[in-house]
Design a protein around this motif. Structure first.
Motif, short mmCIF file in Angstrom:
data_model
loop_
_atom_site.label_atom_id
_atom_site.label_comp_id
_atom_site.label_asym_id
_atom_site.label_seq_id
_atom_site.Cartn_x
_atom_site.Cartn_y
_atom_site.Cartn_z
N THR A 64 0.84 -1.26 0.13
CA THR A 64 0.14 -0.05 0.02
C THR A 64 0.79 1.11 0.12
O THR A 64 0.37 2.30 -0.48
CB THR A 64 -0.83 -0.02 1.12
N VAL A 67 1.37 1.71 -3.67
CA VAL A 67 0.12 1.67 -4.75
C VAL A 67 -1.22 2.57 -4.19
O VAL A 67 -2.12 2.74 -4.87
CB VAL A 67 -0.18 0.35 -5.22
N ARG A 69 -3.52 5.14 -3.10
CA ARG A 69 -3.94 6.85 -3.53
C ARG A 69 -4.58 7.41 -2.58
O ARG A 69 -5.07 8.38 -2.99
CB ARG A 69 -5.04 6.42 -4.69
N SER A 70 -4.43 7.24 -1.17
CA SER A 70 -4.86 7.88 -0.20
C SER A 70 -3.65 8.00 0.92
O SER A 70 -3.95 7.66 2.05
CB SER A 70 -6.04 7.40 0.39
N GLN A 71 -2.52 8.33 0.51
CA GLN A 71 -1.35 8.19 1.27
C GLN A 71 -1.07 9.47 1.84
O GLN A 71 -1.47 10.64 1.42
CB GLN A 71 -0.17 7.78 0.57
N GLU A 224 -4.46 2.81 4.92
CA GLU A 224 -5.23 3.89 4.61
C GLU A 224 -6.50 3.76 5.42
O GLU A 224 -6.80 2.81 6.02
CB GLU A 224 -5.57 3.76 2.92
N GLN A 257 3.16 12.69 -0.46
CA GLN A 257 2.39 12.06 -1.14
C GLN A 257 1.64 13.03 -2.07
O GLN A 257 0.98 13.89 -1.62
CB GLN A 257 1.84 10.94 -0.47
N TYR A 260 -3.94 13.45 -5.15
CA TYR A 260 -4.89 13.07 -6.10
C TYR A 260 -6.03 13.98 -6.14
O TYR A 260 -5.96 15.16 -5.92
CB TYR A 260 -5.07 11.70 -6.15
N ARG A 262 -8.21 13.85 -3.52
CA ARG A 262 -8.82 14.03 -2.23
C ARG A 262 -9.42 15.33 -1.73
O ARG A 262 -8.50 16.47 -2.07
CB ARG A 262 -7.98 13.28 -1.30
#
Length: 270
Positions: A64, A67, A69-71, A224, A257, A260, A262
């Motif tokens: 995770t 890969v 996408r909510s890091q 996450e 990070q 995206y 969010r």
């Protein structure tokens, strides 16, 4: 000195008391999420081949980190935040004995049961405090000198983290000084201060306006689904105490990070 409580089906160290909080059925997942079982995870660090860029390659358990996408952490730009109804953060913290672990990557403070963060009508119990130098989050291009993360959980297994920026100055914060004066200097060492008290309330700034966003834990396994509340106002601490923290652990901030798509909630004026 280790602090272990017997809970019948599992024992946990103070501050890593997820089994006590949620029962042994939740303990395994929480301990994985919080890296609460030293020696059970692959070795990782903040530099070199085992550093942040390589965390995802160290173990399938860490995938995770690469890969997701909510890091976290993220860079917060005030003009890009969205307006949402204000939900004040309520800190219902009690005093606790001082338990400190130097795990070689951070100073981690355990906390006695019974202290809570209340937000949006939900209650999260305070589990652990961690120090990062420099800060992990960036706000409007500024990086604070340090960051305190107060990690909480509720009986649904949810995680909520309050990030407090730390600013080096002249003022002495007695709680932080108590931590650095008793902090173990070697990785793997622990301090059990049964007769030394600490209260997380005194590690918070006066104003508690915040940014909120969905993210992750900032160290492997980078779990996450974490609710982040990043306080806008920094807590001033003595520069020498912050320097001692830095020397104990070394730089331990994960790089920023991608955010995206969010949403980041606008500062909540309380």
């Amino acid at each position: 000195m280790a602090v272990t409580w017997n809970t019948g089906c599992c024992g946990v160290r103070a501050g890593l008391l997820v089994a006590l909080m949620f029962g042994c059925g939740h303990a395994t997942a929480w301990q994985r999420a919080l890296d609460a079982q030293p020696g059970t995870q692959p070795e990782w660090s903040y530099a070199g081949s085992s550093g942040p860029e390589g965390w995802a390659d160290l173990s399938p358990k860490f995938s995770t980190c690469g890969v997701g996408r909510s890091q976290s952490p993220v860079s917060i730009e005030t003009p890009a935040t969205i307006s949402t109804p204000c939900q004040p953060l309520r800190f219902r913290y009690r005093s606790s004995s001082l338990y400190i672990t130097n795990d070689g990557r951070a100073l981690r403070l355990g906390y006695d049961r019974g202290s809570y963060l209340v937000v949006d009508g939900l209650s999260y119990e305070l589990v652990e405090l961690r120090f990062h130098v420099p800060a992990e989050h960036v706000v409007d291009g500024r990086v604070a000198d340090g960051e305190l993360q107060l990690i909480h959980g509720n009986n649904r297994g949810d995680i909520a983290v309050v990030a407090v920026p730390l600013r080096a100055g002249r003022r002495v914060n007695q709680m932080l000084r108590r931590v650095v004066e008793n902090a173990p200097s070697m990785p793997g060492e622990q301090f059990d201060g049964r007769n030394v008290g600490v209260n997380g309330v005194f590690l918070l700034p006066g104003r508690k306006d915040y940014y909120a966003y969905p993210g992750s834990l900032t160290r492997p396994p980078c779990t996450e689904g974490v609710r982040w509340f990043v306080l806008r106002e920094a807590l001033e601490v003595n520069a020498s105490d912050l320097l001692r923290l830095a020397r104990l652990i070394g730089p331990n901030a994960r790089p920023i990070q991608p955010i995206y798509d969010r949403p980041v909630a606008k500062v909540c004026e309380q």
